[in-house]
Each structure stands twice: as C-alpha cells, then as structure tokens.
Design a protein around this motif. Structure first.
Motif, short mmCIF file in Angstrom:
data_model
loop_
_atom_site.label_atom_id
_atom_site.label_comp_id
_atom_site.label_asym_id
_atom_site.label_seq_id
_atom_site.Cartn_x
_atom_site.Cartn_y
_atom_site.Cartn_z
N UNK A 273 38.40 -2.76 14.92
CA UNK A 273 37.54 -2.14 13.91
C UNK A 273 38.28 -1.00 13.20
N UNK A 274 38.99 -0.16 13.97
CA UNK A 274 39.73 0.96 13.37
C UNK A 274 40.87 0.46 12.48
N UNK A 275 41.58 -0.55 12.93
CA UNK A 275 42.68 -1.11 12.14
C UNK A 275 42.14 -1.71 10.85
N UNK A 276 41.03 -2.43 10.94
CA UNK A 276 40.44 -3.02 9.73
C UNK A 276 39.99 -1.93 8.76
N UNK A 277 39.41 -0.84 9.29
CA UNK A 277 38.96 0.27 8.43
C UNK A 277 40.17 0.92 7.76
N UNK A 278 41.25 1.13 8.51
CA UNK A 278 42.46 1.71 7.92
C UNK A 278 43.05 0.80 6.86
N UNK A 279 43.04 -0.51 7.13
CA UNK A 279 43.57 -1.47 6.14
C UNK A 279 42.72 -1.42 4.87
N UNK A 280 41.42 -1.31 5.02
CA UNK A 280 40.55 -1.21 3.85
C UNK A 280 40.85 0.05 3.05
N UNK A 281 41.09 1.16 3.75
CA UNK A 281 41.43 2.40 3.06
C UNK A 281 42.75 2.27 2.31
N UNK A 282 43.73 1.64 2.94
CA UNK A 282 45.03 1.45 2.30
C UNK A 282 44.90 0.55 1.07
N UNK A 283 44.11 -0.51 1.18
CA UNK A 283 43.92 -1.40 0.03
C UNK A 283 43.26 -0.66 -1.11
N UNK A 284 42.28 0.18 -0.79
CA UNK A 284 41.60 0.96 -1.84
C UNK A 284 42.58 1.92 -2.50
N UNK A 285 43.43 2.56 -1.70
CA UNK A 285 44.41 3.49 -2.25
C UNK A 285 45.41 2.76 -3.15
N UNK A 286 45.86 1.59 -2.72
CA UNK A 286 46.78 0.80 -3.54
C UNK A 286 46.11 0.34 -4.83
N UNK A 287 44.85 -0.04 -4.74
CA UNK A 287 44.10 -0.45 -5.92
C UNK A 287 44.02 0.71 -6.93
N UNK A 288 43.75 1.92 -6.41
CA UNK A 288 43.69 3.09 -7.27
C UNK A 288 45.05 3.37 -7.91
N UNK A 289 46.12 3.25 -7.14
CA UNK A 289 47.46 3.48 -7.67
C UNK A 289 47.79 2.44 -8.74
N UNK A 290 47.42 1.19 -8.47
CA UNK A 290 47.69 0.12 -9.43
C UNK A 290 46.96 0.39 -10.75
N UNK A 291 45.71 0.84 -10.66
CA UNK A 291 44.94 1.17 -11.87
C UNK A 291 45.59 2.33 -12.63
N UNK A 292 46.02 3.36 -11.89
CA UNK A 292 46.66 4.51 -12.54
C UNK A 292 47.96 4.08 -13.23
N UNK A 293 48.75 3.26 -12.57
CA UNK A 293 49.99 2.77 -13.17
C UNK A 293 49.70 1.92 -14.41
N UNK A 294 48.67 1.11 -14.34
CA UNK A 294 48.27 0.29 -15.49
C UNK A 294 47.90 1.18 -16.68
N UNK A 295 47.11 2.23 -16.41
CA UNK A 295 46.73 3.15 -17.49
C UNK A 295 47.97 3.83 -18.08
N UNK A 296 48.89 4.27 -17.21
CA UNK A 296 50.11 4.91 -17.69
C UNK A 296 50.94 3.95 -18.53
N UNK A 297 51.04 2.71 -18.08
CA UNK A 297 51.82 1.71 -18.83
C UNK A 297 51.18 1.46 -20.19
N UNK A 298 49.86 1.32 -20.22
CA UNK A 298 49.18 1.08 -21.48
C UNK A 298 49.36 2.27 -22.43
N UNK A 299 49.28 3.49 -21.90
CA UNK A 299 49.47 4.67 -22.73
C UNK A 299 50.90 4.73 -23.27
#
Length: 134
Positions: A21-47
């Motif tokens: 359960x803890x590993x799955x929760x950590x993996x979910x947090x990491x995926x969310x962080x990567x998703x946020x980073x990907x969105x930020x990079x996308x916005x920077x690239x578009x700008x």
C-alpha cells in the motif's frame, strides 16, 4: 490454540499488504509529480515556440532560424523533426550544428569556471565511453 506458523504467516501477510500500500501510494505521488513536470515543460515549450514565432515576425531571427520557422509554419516540418534530425533540410542541419557549437561553448565555460562541474562532466564522459558498465 492457533498454529504459531499460521499466526506468523498472517502477520507477514499483513506487513506485506501495508508495504505494498505504501509503495503504491509513493508511486502515485511520483506519477503525479512527473505529470506536473511534464505539463510545466509543455507550457515552457509552447511559450518558447510562441516567442520564436514572434521574433520571426519581427525579423529578429537569423536567416537559418527564419527558414526553419517558415517551414514549421507551413507544416513542412516540426521542431521535433528539426531537433531529432529527421528534418534533413539545410536550415535544420545548420540549426543543429549551431546548437551544438553553442552547447560546447557553454560546457567549456562551465568547465573553466566550476571545478565540481568539470569533475562531474569528466565522470559522465568516462561513463559514456563504457556504455556496457553501470
């Protein structure tokens, strides 16, 4: 009376479920962080692409850069094609060569100014020469 081995096995199973359960929760947090980073990079690239198009319209780009932007605007190529080398047009080739020269210059400046960077860069270069070793 309950079998001690069975009690121990149930305890192990409970601990493993909690670890899972803890590993799955950590993996979910990491995926969310990567998703946020990907969105930020996308916005920077578009700008960055928007700023480049505006610079082109104002006539502020070199002829090679202007040629690339024109070709992208017409749909003849994409930034991915230019950067990854699938675009073989002379303007794309010159862009890649110019980018490589600029990168080499920045790296040389960093190596000269920062001993820690130089040491880490040397390690990275040595590791790149031995791709079969971790």
């Amino acid at each position: 009376m309950e079998n001690p081995d069975l009690v121990e096995l149930r305890g192990m199973a409970a601990r493993l479920r909690e670890q899972t359960r803890r590993i799955a929760a950590e993996a979910d947090q990491q995926k969310a962080a990567l998703r946020d980073q990907r969105r930020a990079l996308q916005r920077e690239r578009e700008e960055s692409e928007k700023e480049t198009r505006e610079a082109w319209r104002r006539g502020e780009l070199s002829p090679e850069q202007a040629a690339i932007v024109q070709r992208i605007e017409r749909g003849d190529t994409s930034w991915a094609g230019v950067v990854h080398g699938t675009d073989t047009h002379s303007s794309a080739q010159e862009f890649r060569a110019s980018f490589a020269r600029q990168t080499e210059s920045v790296v040389a400046d960093l190596r000269a100014a920062d001993p820690e960077f130089r040491a880490e860069h040397d390690r990275a270069l040595a590791a790149a020469e031995r791709p079969d070793q971790p």
